[in-house]
Write a protein that holds these residues in place. Structure first.
Motif, PDB file in Angstrom:
ATOM      1  N   UNK A 174       0.846  -1.177   0.000  1.00 25.88           N
ATOM      2  CA  UNK A 174       0.000   0.000   0.000  1.00 25.88           C
ATOM      3  C   UNK A 174       0.894   1.243   0.000  1.00 25.88           C
ATOM      4  N   UNK A 175       0.328   2.441  -0.239  1.00 27.50           N
ATOM      5  CA  UNK A 175       1.155   3.648  -0.148  1.00 27.50           C
ATOM      6  C   UNK A 175       1.848   3.801   1.199  1.00 27.50           C
ATOM      7  N   UNK A 176       1.178   3.413   2.286  1.00 29.46           N
ATOM      8  CA  UNK A 176       1.809   3.510   3.612  1.00 29.46           C
ATOM      9  C   UNK A 176       2.988   2.546   3.713  1.00 29.46           C
ATOM     10  N   UNK A 177       2.820   1.336   3.180  1.00 31.18           N
ATOM     11  CA  UNK A 177       3.903   0.351   3.228  1.00 31.18           C
ATOM     12  C   UNK A 177       5.121   0.832   2.447  1.00 31.18           C
ATOM     13  N   UNK A 178       4.877   1.352   1.254  1.00 30.62           N
ATOM     14  CA  UNK A 178       5.992   1.848   0.434  1.00 30.62           C
ATOM     15  C   UNK A 178       6.702   3.000   1.140  1.00 30.62           C
ATOM     16  N   UNK A 179       5.924   3.915   1.749  1.00 29.55           N
ATOM     17  CA  UNK A 179       6.536   5.041   2.459  1.00 29.55           C
ATOM     18  C   UNK A 179       7.370   4.565   3.638  1.00 29.55           C
ATOM     19  N   UNK A 180       6.878   3.591   4.387  1.00 29.45           N
ATOM     20  CA  UNK A 180       7.632   3.063   5.522  1.00 29.45           C
ATOM     21  C   UNK A 180       8.938   2.414   5.076  1.00 29.45           C
ATOM     22  N   UNK A 181       8.882   1.644   3.988  1.00 25.17           N
ATOM     23  CA  UNK A 181      10.087   0.972   3.497  1.00 25.17           C
ATOM     24  C   UNK A 181      11.123   1.998   3.055  1.00 25.17           C
ATOM     25  N   UNK A 182      10.694   3.031   2.349  1.00 28.27           N
ATOM     26  CA  UNK A 182      11.635   4.065   1.915  1.00 28.27           C
ATOM     27  C   UNK A 182      12.224   4.804   3.114  1.00 28.27           C
ATOM     28  N   UNK A 183      11.399   5.055   4.137  1.00 27.91           N
ATOM     29  CA  UNK A 183      11.888   5.769   5.320  1.00 27.91           C
ATOM     30  C   UNK A 183      12.914   4.952   6.091  1.00 27.91           C
ATOM     31  N   UNK A 184      12.774   3.633   6.089  1.00 26.04           N
ATOM     32  CA  UNK A 184      13.710   2.778   6.821  1.00 26.04           C
ATOM     33  C   UNK A 184      15.136   2.949   6.311  1.00 26.04           C
ATOM     34  N   UNK A 185      15.284   3.130   4.998  1.00 29.77           N
ATOM     35  CA  UNK A 185      16.628   3.211   4.418  1.00 29.77           C
ATOM     36  C   UNK A 185      17.087   4.644   4.157  1.00 29.77           C
ATOM     37  N   UNK A 186      16.232   5.646   4.395  1.00 30.54           N
ATOM     38  CA  UNK A 186      16.604   7.019   4.045  1.00 30.54           C
ATOM     39  C   UNK A 186      16.809   7.929   5.248  1.00 30.54           C
ATOM     40  N   UNK A 187      16.482   7.482   6.463  1.00 21.64           N
ATOM     41  CA  UNK A 187      16.580   8.367   7.622  1.00 21.64           C
ATOM     42  C   UNK A 187      18.006   8.774   7.986  1.00 21.64           C
ATOM     43  N   UNK A 188      19.063   7.976   7.733  1.00 24.10           N
ATOM     44  CA  UNK A 188      20.394   8.382   8.208  1.00 24.10           C
ATOM     45  C   UNK A 188      20.879   9.714   7.648  1.00 24.10           C
ATOM     46  N   UNK A 189      20.485  10.069   6.427  1.00 30.44           N
ATOM     47  CA  UNK A 189      20.951  11.331   5.855  1.00 30.44           C
ATOM     48  C   UNK A 189      20.435  12.521   6.653  1.00 30.44           C
ATOM     49  N   UNK A 190      19.139  12.508   6.967  1.00 31.60           N
ATOM     50  CA  UNK A 190      18.565  13.603   7.752  1.00 31.60           C
ATOM     51  C   UNK A 190      19.132  13.597   9.163  1.00 31.60           C
ATOM     52  N   UNK A 191      19.297  12.415   9.750  1.00 36.29           N
ATOM     53  CA  UNK A 191      19.840  12.330  11.106  1.00 36.29           C
ATOM     54  C   UNK A 191      21.256  12.891  11.165  1.00 36.29           C
ATOM     55  N   UNK A 192      22.061  12.601  10.177  1.00 31.42           N
ATOM     56  CA  UNK A 192      23.439  13.102  10.176  1.00 31.42           C
ATOM     57  C   UNK A 192      23.478  14.617  10.018  1.00 31.42           C
ATOM     58  N   UNK A 193      22.616  15.152   9.154  1.00 33.20           N
ATOM     59  CA  UNK A 193      22.563  16.607   8.984  1.00 33.20           C
ATOM     60  C   UNK A 193      22.092  17.283  10.267  1.00 33.20           C
ATOM     61  N   UNK A 194      21.067  16.701  10.899  1.00 30.41           N
ATOM     62  CA  UNK A 194      20.548  17.281  12.142  1.00 30.41           C
ATOM     63  C   UNK A 194      21.586  17.186  13.255  1.00 30.41           C
ATOM     64  N   UNK A 195      22.306  16.097  13.315  1.00 29.73           N
ATOM     65  CA  UNK A 195      23.342  15.935  14.335  1.00 29.73           C
ATOM     66  C   UNK A 195      24.401  17.020  14.201  1.00 29.73           C
ATOM     67  N   UNK A 196      24.870  17.264  12.978  1.00 34.19           N
ATOM     68  CA  UNK A 196      25.872  18.298  12.777  1.00 34.19           C
ATOM     69  C   UNK A 196      25.368  19.680  13.150  1.00 34.19           C
ATOM     70  N   UNK A 197      24.098  19.980  12.803  1.00 32.63           N
ATOM     71  CA  UNK A 197      23.536  21.287  13.150  1.00 32.63           C
ATOM     72  C   UNK A 197      23.394  21.441  14.662  1.00 32.63           C
TER      73      UNK A 197
END
Length: 316
Positions: A174-197
């Protein structure tokens, strides 16, 4: 004798109202100090690119929410094989698919699923990245080391490749399933940027003053550090939304994203590849809608980045 000579000389002092020093040193208290967001808005509203992208995104949002306002033809009804790969005609400006369905209607209704996946994935990635990156950057120590090592593991896995592997074993797509799967593998980029800030913001004077006043660390993190460190995350989130829409279309094109029963641009592009030589319009219009949507968010992200990052604006 010399001292008497200088003592007899008069000293001239200009009246204060005749000197410009007072006017130079005086602060203009009639205007309130503007925040970073006010300055960013002032910068964005002067850019034609911002208004062009904003209008396009507004139109895309209206189409995604109310596709029935733009067509009276249902996307899956009146699909006649007699109209298979048919050319445009009255009431059907984009022609017909291989199954005889209206291309124009499918493009409009496909906006909903594609944009929904992009918004959900962006919201999840941004939320997870802000929480994890803020905690790791502010508290440091073992938590920071753990988050960094876990993030490195996920960084080693390409987002689309990881989503392909995971989606291939999930029964429910479903759209929710696809969004969850993409979020599982894409969160480190935002986390690293937020950590540096956060690492930069937590050494600021206002943070030190709050600590001296006895404010708890968690309140400092919520009230002072995160609001002053979130600007880079907003920029990356704006750009990532278009990236996630492309990722959903890629998965659907490969047949492991949204099921064929769900209308999306990726499904339509995948179904049109078999008849692209004889009926290129079946591929052209959903691909054009996808490209225009991604371009709109990329343009907006570029403007937001320049507005929130004066260094980037100065380099141009």
């Amino acid at each position: 004798m010399q001292n008497k000579k200088y003592a007899s000389q008069g000293h001239y002092v200009a009246p204060l109202e005749e000197t410009p020093v007072a006017a130079i040193d005086k602060l203009d208290e009639s205007q309130k100090a503007r925040s970073t967001w006010a300055d960013a808005w002032e910068s964005m509203r002067r850019r034609p690119t911002f208004w062009i992208s904003a209008v396009l995104i507004f139109i895309i949002a209206v189409v995604a929410l109310f596709p029935g306002l733009f067509t009276s033809v249902a996307p899956n009804s009146n699909c006649l094989l007699a109209n298979s790969n048919g050319s445009p005609e009255a009431g059907h400006p984009f022609g017909f698919t291989r199954q005889g369905c209206d291309v124009y209607s499918r493009v409009l209704f496909g906006t909903q699923a594609s944009v929904t996946v992009g918004l959900l994935a962006t919201a999840l990635v941004t939320l997870v990245g802000i929480v994890i990156g803020s905690l790791a950057g502010f508290y440091g120590g073992f938590l920071d080391a753990l988050v960094s090592r876990v993030g490195d593991i996920f960084f080693a896995i390409p987002t689309v490749l990881g989503a392909i592997v995971l989606m291939s074993v999930l029964p429910d797509r479903t759209p929710i399933t696809v969004a969850l799967v993409l979020a599982i593998f894409a969160w480190p980029q935002v986390a690293r940027i937020m950590r540096g800030a956060v690492l930069s913001a937590k050494n600021s004077d206002y943070v030190m003053a709050s600590i001296a006043l006895g404010v708890s660390k968690f309140k400092i993190l919520l009230r002072h550090v995160i609001p002053n460190a979130i600007a880079p995350v907003i920029v990356i989130a704006t750009v990532s939304l278009g990236t996630f829409i492309v990722a959903e279309s890629t998965l659907s094109f490969l047949g492991i994203g949204l099921p064929p029963s769900v209308m999306s641009w990726g499904n339509d592009i995948g179904q049109a590849r078999t008849s692209v030589r004889t009926s290129p319009q079946t591929l052209l219009y959903p691909a054009a809608a996808l490209s225009l949507t991604v371009l709109s968010f990329l343009m907006l992200g570029d403007v937001v980045r320049d507005a929130l990052d004066p260094k980037a604006r100065a380099r141009r």
